[in-house]
Scaffold this motif. Structure first.
Motif, short mmCIF file in Angstrom:
data_model
loop_
_atom_site.label_atom_id
_atom_site.label_comp_id
_atom_site.label_asym_id
_atom_site.label_seq_id
_atom_site.Cartn_x
_atom_site.Cartn_y
_atom_site.Cartn_z
N LEU A 302 20.06 3.67 68.76
CA LEU A 302 19.29 4.75 68.16
C LEU A 302 17.86 4.28 67.93
O LEU A 302 17.63 3.11 67.62
N PRO A 303 16.87 5.18 68.11
CA PRO A 303 15.48 4.77 67.87
C PRO A 303 15.31 4.25 66.45
O PRO A 303 15.90 4.78 65.51
N LEU A 304 14.51 3.21 66.31
CA LEU A 304 14.20 2.64 65.00
C LEU A 304 12.77 3.04 64.62
O LEU A 304 11.89 3.03 65.48
N PRO A 305 12.53 3.34 63.34
CA PRO A 305 11.16 3.70 62.95
C PRO A 305 10.21 2.51 62.95
O PRO A 305 8.99 2.67 63.04
N ILE A 388 18.96 19.02 72.61
CA ILE A 388 17.64 18.63 73.14
C ILE A 388 17.17 19.67 74.16
O ILE A 388 16.00 20.08 74.16
N ASN A 389 18.08 20.16 75.00
CA ASN A 389 17.70 21.20 75.95
C ASN A 389 17.27 22.47 75.23
O ASN A 389 16.33 23.15 75.65
N ALA A 390 17.98 22.78 74.13
CA ALA A 390 17.61 23.97 73.35
C ALA A 390 16.20 23.82 72.79
O ALA A 390 15.43 24.79 72.72
N PHE A 391 15.84 22.59 72.42
CA PHE A 391 14.48 22.36 71.90
C PHE A 391 13.44 22.73 72.95
O PHE A 391 12.47 23.44 72.68
N PHE A 440 9.06 16.71 69.76
CA PHE A 440 10.30 16.32 70.46
C PHE A 440 11.00 15.19 69.70
O PHE A 440 12.20 15.26 69.42
N VAL A 441 10.23 14.16 69.35
CA VAL A 441 10.83 13.01 68.65
C VAL A 441 11.37 13.45 67.29
O VAL A 441 12.47 13.04 66.89
N GLU A 442 10.62 14.30 66.60
CA GLU A 442 11.10 14.76 65.28
C GLU A 442 12.39 15.57 65.44
O GLU A 442 13.35 15.40 64.69
N ALA A 446 16.36 14.60 64.00
CA ALA A 446 17.21 15.51 63.21
C ALA A 446 18.51 15.81 63.97
O ALA A 446 19.60 15.80 63.37
N ALA A 447 18.40 16.04 65.29
CA ALA A 447 19.59 16.37 66.08
C ALA A 447 20.55 15.18 66.12
O ALA A 447 21.77 15.35 66.04
N THR A 448 20.00 13.97 66.24
CA THR A 448 20.86 12.77 66.29
C THR A 448 21.64 12.65 64.98
O THR A 448 22.85 12.37 64.99
#
Ligand SMILES: Cc1cc2nc3c(=O)[nH]c(=O)nc-3n(C[C@H](O)[C@H](O)[C@H](O)COP(=O)(O)OP(=O)(O)OC[C@H]3O[C@@H](n4cnc5c(N)ncnc54)[C@H](O)[C@@H]3O)c2cc1C
Length: 466
Positions: A302-305, A388-391, A440-442, A446-448
């Motif tokens: 998972l991406p880390l801040p 993500i596709n819905a975004f 996208f990243v935000e 939230a989706a993750t």
């Protein structure tokens, strides 16, 4: 910089300026760069008894990766090109259920050349440019302790004395122990829903044969595929194949843990291909010795801040920071970008770890998290991919889905390959403008979080090597 001498034979009492943990593609690329900083006392440690050369895989190095490597040392690119094949076209085949039927073929020229090269050859090219006395194999890291007052970090190893350094770079791959030590509450690697088998085999004449510049993928369905095959020439008459099957959970042959030459792995792949009637791929697999076939479950992180801790004395790099789904082929390329940016930061700010970490993270964290999320979106992860596709659909309701995906893919390639310009986005572009990428990243964060319950992570017992 403190000391012009390379690491001594034992070096137990010395404090290194920089310690790289992990001698894979990212760690070695950085090591080549550090070789150009006279006076810096650095060392690279690797868990394995020797630097690995066999993984049965290939990497595709595009413009972003080549640029990063060129800046680290032009000899890397010169040598990579000696071993690589140049890919110029992509072909996506979707085969019908009836093997006698015609596949649907989507062919397109690549917007830029792609150098495809065996992972092992890349590793060797990098290793040959590193002074051997700077490398210590057989050092399996178990974690680290920070001595803030003294301004250094002690790295702990299995059955080996600690090594101390002012800046420690965790480049220890997707199962990073450095990352676990830095972020104890971070979940382990996330299972991406695929089992994967791949091999490279020597096929005389294959690199000059017609079609050797084609990056070929074959699927059994356009969207909900259960199997995907890659056939790519890897240069120097090596042919690469990869068979990726969907799997509800990691499922290794004979209950093992995967790796090279797993008994029964070849028969398992052959059986699935037989069910589909894919005779041509069966021939490819049949001609490969089982010992050359690698079995893996596919994971990302998972991406880390943030990628640093202890006031910048410990920093992550490569898969340890941002392991991603390999579909878009950006794992090694982003590790090379990291190595380049870390090299620049050390060159500019040594001996100030806080300034090094700040510059490095500013250059890398946002860009890498975009690429990681983009890759995760391509992995068909239940819930997350459709979210993500819905975004994208919401952002651009005017774009029909299939066309939108192709256009988006091209735009992403353009942005990725524009490195090191426009690192945070291409102003004015539809999908990859800085504003769209930030949103996208935000959204992905939230989706993750929302879909976390449906995703499986590797237990920490499989990461720790205490
Ligand atoms: C099937 C497959 C296909 C891929 N295709 C592509 C592609 O087309 N394009 C692309 O760019 N990328 C691709 N990748 C991804 C790419 O291989 C990785 O992203 C890249 O190797 C990352 O480099 P790294 O140095 O961070 O990690 P690695 O190369 O994995 O190196 C990590 C190193 O750390 C060592 N290590 C691990 N634990 C410890 C420890 N505790 N102590 C000390 N050392 C340790 C390991 O032995 C290893 O040498 C693919 C990967 C796979 C599996």
């Amino acid at each position: 910089m403190t000391n012009a001498e390379p690491a001594g034979a034992n070096g137990l009492d010395q404090i290194f300026d920089v310690l790289i943990v992990g001698g894979g593609l990212g760690g070695l690329a950085l090591a080549v760069g550090l070789g150009h900083l006279p006076g810096l006392n650095w060392l690279l440690v690797e868990a394995a008894d020797e630097l690995r050369t066999a993984t049965g895989t290939l990497i595709g190095v595009g413009a972003n990766g080549l640029h990063a490597l060129e800046c680290l040392d032009p000899r890397i690119v010169e040598n990579v090109k000696k071993y690589a094949q140049v890919g110029t076209r992509a072909e996506g085949h979707v085969r019908p259920a009836d093997p006698a039927g015609e596949p649907e073929v989507n062919a397109m020229p690549l917007s830029q050349q792609l150098h495809t090269i065996r992972w092992g050859a890349t590793q060797r090219v990098l290793a040959e440019l590193v002074e051997p006395s700077r490398v210590r194999c057989g050092h399996k890291c178990r974690g680290y302790t920070v001595d803030e007052a003294a301004g250094h970090v002690a790295v702990h190893f299995k059955d080996k004395p600690d090594i101390k350094a002012r800046l420690v770079i965790g480049a220890d791959g997707v199962r990073s122990v450095m990352r676990s030590s830095m972020c104890p509450s971070d979940p382990g690697p996330r299972f991406l829903g695929y089992m994967n088998w791949n091999a490279v085999r020597h096929v005389p004449g294959s690199s000059s044969a017609a079609g050797s510049d084609v990056i070929k993928t074959i699927r059994d369905s356009k969207t909900d595929f259960s199997i995907m095959v890659y056939i790519i020439n890897a240069g120097c008459d090596y042919q690469f194949w990869q068979v990726r099957m969907t799997s509800a959970s990691p499922c290794f042959t004979n209950g093992g843990s995967g790796g090279g030459g797993v008994p029964g792995s070849k028969a398992r792949v052959m059986q699935r291909l037989q069910q589909l009637g894919w005779q041509d791929i069966m021939q490819e697999v049949e001609a490969t010795d089982e010992s050359a076939i690698y079995e893996r479950a596919m994971w990302d992180r998972l991406p880390l801040p943030a990628w640093s801790a202890a006031g910048g004395h410990v920093v992550l790099l490569g898969d340890a920071a941002h392991a991603m789904y390999s579909g878009p082929g950006q794992g090694a390329r982003t590790a090379f970008e990291d190595a380049h940016q870390m090299f620049l930061a050390i060159k500019q700010h040594w001996p100030n770890p806080a300034a090094i970490a700040a510059q490095y993270e500013e250059a890398r964290v946002h860009r890498a998290s975009i690429i990681q999320n983009y890759a995760a979106g391509m992995a068909n992860l239940a819930g997350l991919s459709s979210d993500i596709n819905a975004f994208w659909q919401q952002l651009h309701p005017d774009t029909p889905d299939a066309d939108g995906r192709t256009e988006r893919f091209r735009e992403f390639q353009l942005w990725l390959n524009s490195y090191p310009e426009k690192m945070h986005g291409l102003p004015g572009s539809k999908y990859t403008s800085p504003e769209a990428l930030k949103a996208f990243v935000e959204h992905c964060a939230a989706a993750t979080a929302q879909h976390s319950a449906s995703q499986q992570h590797m237990p920490s017992s499989k990461i720790s090597c205490a």
